[in-house]
Design an enzyme around this catalytic site. Sequence first.
Site, PDB file in Angstrom:
ATOM      1  N   ASP A   1     -21.532 -27.712  59.077  1.00  0.00           N
ATOM      2  CA  ASP A   1     -21.064 -28.434  57.888  1.00  0.00           C
ATOM      3  C   ASP A   1     -22.182 -29.326  57.331  1.00  0.00           C
ATOM      4  O   ASP A   1     -23.093 -29.704  58.054  1.00  0.00           O
ATOM      5  CB  ASP A   1     -19.860 -29.300  58.281  1.00  0.00           C
ATOM      6  CG  ASP A   1     -18.922 -29.570  57.122  1.00  0.00           C
ATOM      7  OD1 ASP A   1     -19.286 -29.270  55.973  1.00  0.00           O
ATOM      8  OD2 ASP A   1     -17.825 -30.084  57.376  1.00  0.00           O
TER       9      ASP A   1
ATOM     10  N   GLU B   1     -20.808 -26.086  48.867  1.00  0.00           N
ATOM     11  CA  GLU B   1     -19.734 -27.074  48.729  1.00  0.00           C
ATOM     12  C   GLU B   1     -19.886 -27.879  47.447  1.00  0.00           C
ATOM     13  O   GLU B   1     -20.994 -28.032  46.933  1.00  0.00           O
ATOM     14  CB  GLU B   1     -19.794 -28.074  49.879  1.00  0.00           C
ATOM     15  CG  GLU B   1     -19.333 -27.544  51.200  1.00  0.00           C
ATOM     16  CD  GLU B   1     -19.153 -28.692  52.170  1.00  0.00           C
ATOM     17  OE1 GLU B   1     -18.046 -28.856  52.665  1.00  0.00           O
ATOM     18  OE2 GLU B   1     -20.137 -29.426  52.417  1.00  0.00           O
TER      19      GLU B   1
ATOM     20  N   GLU C   1     -10.111 -24.312  53.649  1.00  0.00           N
ATOM     21  CA  GLU C   1     -10.509 -25.366  54.581  1.00  0.00           C
ATOM     22  C   GLU C   1      -9.365 -26.357  54.701  1.00  0.00           C
ATOM     23  O   GLU C   1      -8.870 -26.873  53.704  1.00  0.00           O
ATOM     24  CB  GLU C   1     -11.774 -26.103  54.118  1.00  0.00           C
ATOM     25  CG  GLU C   1     -12.145 -27.239  55.101  1.00  0.00           C
ATOM     26  CD  GLU C   1     -13.435 -27.980  54.765  1.00  0.00           C
ATOM     27  OE1 GLU C   1     -14.056 -27.676  53.729  1.00  0.00           O
ATOM     28  OE2 GLU C   1     -13.787 -28.875  55.552  1.00  0.00           O
TER      29      GLU C   1
ATOM     30  N   GLU D   1     -15.598 -25.998  61.957  1.00  0.00           N
ATOM     31  CA  GLU D   1     -16.713 -26.650  61.269  1.00  0.00           C
ATOM     32  C   GLU D   1     -17.203 -27.839  62.076  1.00  0.00           C
ATOM     33  O   GLU D   1     -16.433 -28.730  62.430  1.00  0.00           O
ATOM     34  CB  GLU D   1     -16.287 -27.116  59.865  1.00  0.00           C
ATOM     35  CG  GLU D   1     -15.838 -25.972  58.980  1.00  0.00           C
ATOM     36  CD  GLU D   1     -15.728 -26.352  57.506  1.00  0.00           C
ATOM     37  OE1 GLU D   1     -16.042 -27.511  57.139  1.00  0.00           O
ATOM     38  OE2 GLU D   1     -15.324 -25.473  56.712  1.00  0.00           O
TER      39      GLU D   1
ATOM     40  N   ASN E   1     -12.108 -28.854  60.628  1.00  0.00           N
ATOM     41  CA  ASN E   1     -13.218 -29.717  61.043  1.00  0.00           C
ATOM     42  C   ASN E   1     -12.983 -30.250  62.445  1.00  0.00           C
ATOM     43  O   ASN E   1     -11.903 -30.760  62.749  1.00  0.00           O
ATOM     44  CB  ASN E   1     -13.354 -30.899  60.075  1.00  0.00           C
ATOM     45  CG  ASN E   1     -13.692 -30.448  58.671  1.00  0.00           C
ATOM     46  OD1 ASN E   1     -14.838 -30.155  58.362  1.00  0.00           O
ATOM     47  ND2 ASN E   1     -12.677 -30.349  57.819  1.00  0.00           N
TER      48      ASN E   1
HETATM   49  P1  C2E Z   1     -16.140 -32.277  54.547  1.00  0.00           P
HETATM   50  O1  C2E Z   1     -15.764 -31.535  55.778  1.00  0.00           O
HETATM   51  O2  C2E Z   1     -17.530 -32.118  54.040  1.00  0.00           O
HETATM   52  O3  C2E Z   1     -15.059 -31.860  53.462  1.00  0.00           O
HETATM   53  C1  C2E Z   1     -15.337 -31.657  52.100  1.00  0.00           C
HETATM   54  C2  C2E Z   1     -14.988 -32.888  51.300  1.00  0.00           C
HETATM   55  O4  C2E Z   1     -15.426 -32.696  49.951  1.00  0.00           O
HETATM   56  C3  C2E Z   1     -13.489 -33.116  51.199  1.00  0.00           C
HETATM   57  O5  C2E Z   1     -13.291 -34.514  51.154  1.00  0.00           O
HETATM   58  C4  C2E Z   1     -13.132 -32.488  49.862  1.00  0.00           C
HETATM   59  O6  C2E Z   1     -11.963 -33.010  49.283  1.00  0.00           O
HETATM   60  C5  C2E Z   1     -14.345 -32.862  49.067  1.00  0.00           C
HETATM   61  N1  C2E Z   1     -14.583 -31.964  47.928  1.00  0.00           N
HETATM   62  C6  C2E Z   1     -14.152 -30.699  47.742  1.00  0.00           C
HETATM   63  N2  C2E Z   1     -14.599 -30.181  46.584  1.00  0.00           N
HETATM   64  C7  C2E Z   1     -15.343 -31.150  45.998  1.00  0.00           C
HETATM   65  C8  C2E Z   1     -16.081 -31.238  44.765  1.00  0.00           C
HETATM   66  O7  C2E Z   1     -16.144 -30.316  43.967  1.00  0.00           O
HETATM   67  N3  C2E Z   1     -16.737 -32.405  44.527  1.00  0.00           N
HETATM   68  C9  C2E Z   1     -16.700 -33.459  45.392  1.00  0.00           C
HETATM   69  N4  C2E Z   1     -17.365 -34.564  45.069  1.00  0.00           N
HETATM   70  N5  C2E Z   1     -16.012 -33.416  46.562  1.00  0.00           N
HETATM   71  C10 C2E Z   1     -15.352 -32.277  46.866  1.00  0.00           C
HETATM   72  P2  C2E Z   1     -12.190 -35.228  52.038  1.00  0.00           P
HETATM   73  O8  C2E Z   1     -10.986 -34.354  52.157  1.00  0.00           O
HETATM   74  O9  C2E Z   1     -12.030 -36.595  51.486  1.00  0.00           O
HETATM   75  O10 C2E Z   1     -12.851 -35.294  53.462  1.00  0.00           O
HETATM   76  C11 C2E Z   1     -13.981 -36.041  53.713  1.00  0.00           C
HETATM   77  C12 C2E Z   1     -14.527 -35.763  55.076  1.00  0.00           C
HETATM   78  O11 C2E Z   1     -13.620 -36.197  56.088  1.00  0.00           O
HETATM   79  C13 C2E Z   1     -14.727 -34.282  55.344  1.00  0.00           C
HETATM   80  O12 C2E Z   1     -15.922 -33.852  54.762  1.00  0.00           O
HETATM   81  C14 C2E Z   1     -14.743 -34.266  56.851  1.00  0.00           C
HETATM   82  O13 C2E Z   1     -15.996 -34.634  57.352  1.00  0.00           O
HETATM   83  C15 C2E Z   1     -13.726 -35.336  57.190  1.00  0.00           C
HETATM   84  N6  C2E Z   1     -12.449 -34.680  57.470  1.00  0.00           N
HETATM   85  C16 C2E Z   1     -11.508 -34.230  56.606  1.00  0.00           C
HETATM   86  N7  C2E Z   1     -10.486 -33.653  57.274  1.00  0.00           N
HETATM   87  C17 C2E Z   1     -10.798 -33.720  58.594  1.00  0.00           C
HETATM   88  C18 C2E Z   1     -10.145 -33.284  59.795  1.00  0.00           C
HETATM   89  O14 C2E Z   1      -9.063 -32.671  59.792  1.00  0.00           O
HETATM   90  N8  C2E Z   1     -10.793 -33.545  60.982  1.00  0.00           N
HETATM   91  C19 C2E Z   1     -11.991 -34.195  61.020  1.00  0.00           C
HETATM   92  N9  C2E Z   1     -12.562 -34.404  62.216  1.00  0.00           N
HETATM   93  N10 C2E Z   1     -12.628 -34.592  59.907  1.00  0.00           N
HETATM   94  C20 C2E Z   1     -12.040 -34.365  58.707  1.00  0.00           C
HETATM   95 CA    CA Z   2     -15.879 -29.486  56.404  1.00  0.00          CA
HETATM   96 CA    CA Z   3     -19.094 -30.604  54.102  1.00  0.00          CA
HETATM   97 CA    CA Z   4     -18.684 -34.331  55.994  1.00  0.00          CA
END
Ligand code: C2E
Ligand code: CA
Ligand code: CA
Ligand code: CA
Length: 279
Positions: free
Chosen positions: A179, A236, A58, A149, A117
């Site tokens: 998602d 996830e 991802e 996603e 995403n």
């Molecule tokens: P998401 O799409 O649900 O992405 C998964 C989030 O969970 C990611 O946070 C990831 O680092 C985190 N994660 C992964 N494994 C674990 C785990 O074992 N435990 C916990 N507590 N967390 C875990 P991240 O990277 O901080 O991203 C947060 C949200 O920001 C994402 O949730 C997504 O909604 C958004 N996002 C991230 N990248 C993009 C992007 O390129 N475009 C858009 N539109 N949204 C993005």
């Molecule tokens: Ca995602």
């Molecule tokens: Ca997610």
């Molecule tokens: Ca999310």
Amino acid sequence: AKTEGKNKISFYEKNIHEKSNNFILMSNKIQKGLTNKEFILFYQPQIELRTGKITGMEALVRWNHLGEGFVPPNEFIRVAEATGQIYELENRIIRNVLAQKKEWEERGFSDLELSFNLSSKSLIRDSKFEQIEELLSEYDLDYTNIVIEITETAVISNIDLAVERLNILREKGFKIALDDFGTGFSSLTYLMMLPIDIIKLDKSYVCMKNMEDKDIHIIKFVVSLAHEFGFKVVAEGIETKEQLENLISIGCEYGQGFFLGIPMDIDSINALLQVTAAN
Ligand code: C2E
Ligand code: CA
Ligand code: CA
Ligand code: CA
């Protein structure tokens, strides 16, 4: 009581003021970040739980802010969506993702699924969706291993249009993942209406009070229902060995989480791919 009320009001006003101030500051910062090309992609491996094999990645945006270090997406995605800056950001993310996919294909990792995403606004807004369609066709790629996603919020605002557009994307070969499944409104209703391929079980399910018996039954029910519908399920937020074992025992096949692999920069993820390919 009167003075209390007064204080409350002024506190409230100050709060609004601060919020809009922060909003403007953040939006200016994002603009500078775009100019300075401070946004990069990290990749988190997706794993076949039984075998430990890497089946996908991802793409997760990271803002490497000059002077401040990494700013988490949750702190800027919403502002970028509100200001429309998300469109420029997403154009870059999509180009980046497709180029990366191409590179992995050329290196022999053709089966690797690559997810990104798509913000809730982009699917619904006409001009943006056209742009995404154009972007996506710039690359000569096998789209069947590219996963888009989306969240329920994207579809809830205009379900007919969302379904129409998801169908367009699927006709081109892309897979669609729902998602954060389980955090939204009436998830089951949506499951039946939406043209999707994959369900991403939200981490709030996976970490449910360390998965007591009752919780496991709920998750098992959700997973088997999803399979019944023909969806692939990706869990996830797997953070512990116990969670991993529980998920395997209830028949969940795929997952991602810190226990299996944290989001990594491109060099680290390539090193990991190289090692696992050699084994
Ligand atoms: P998401 O799409 O649900 O992405 C998964 C989030 O969970 C990611 O946070 C990831 O680092 C985190 N994660 C992964 N494994 C674990 C785990 O074992 N435990 C916990 N507590 N967390 C875990 P991240 O990277 O901080 O991203 C947060 C949200 O920001 C994402 O949730 C997504 O909604 C958004 N996002 C991230 N990248 C993009 C992007 O390129 N475009 C858009 N539109 N949204 C993005
Ligand atoms: Ca995602
Ligand atoms: Ca997610
Ligand atoms: Ca999310």
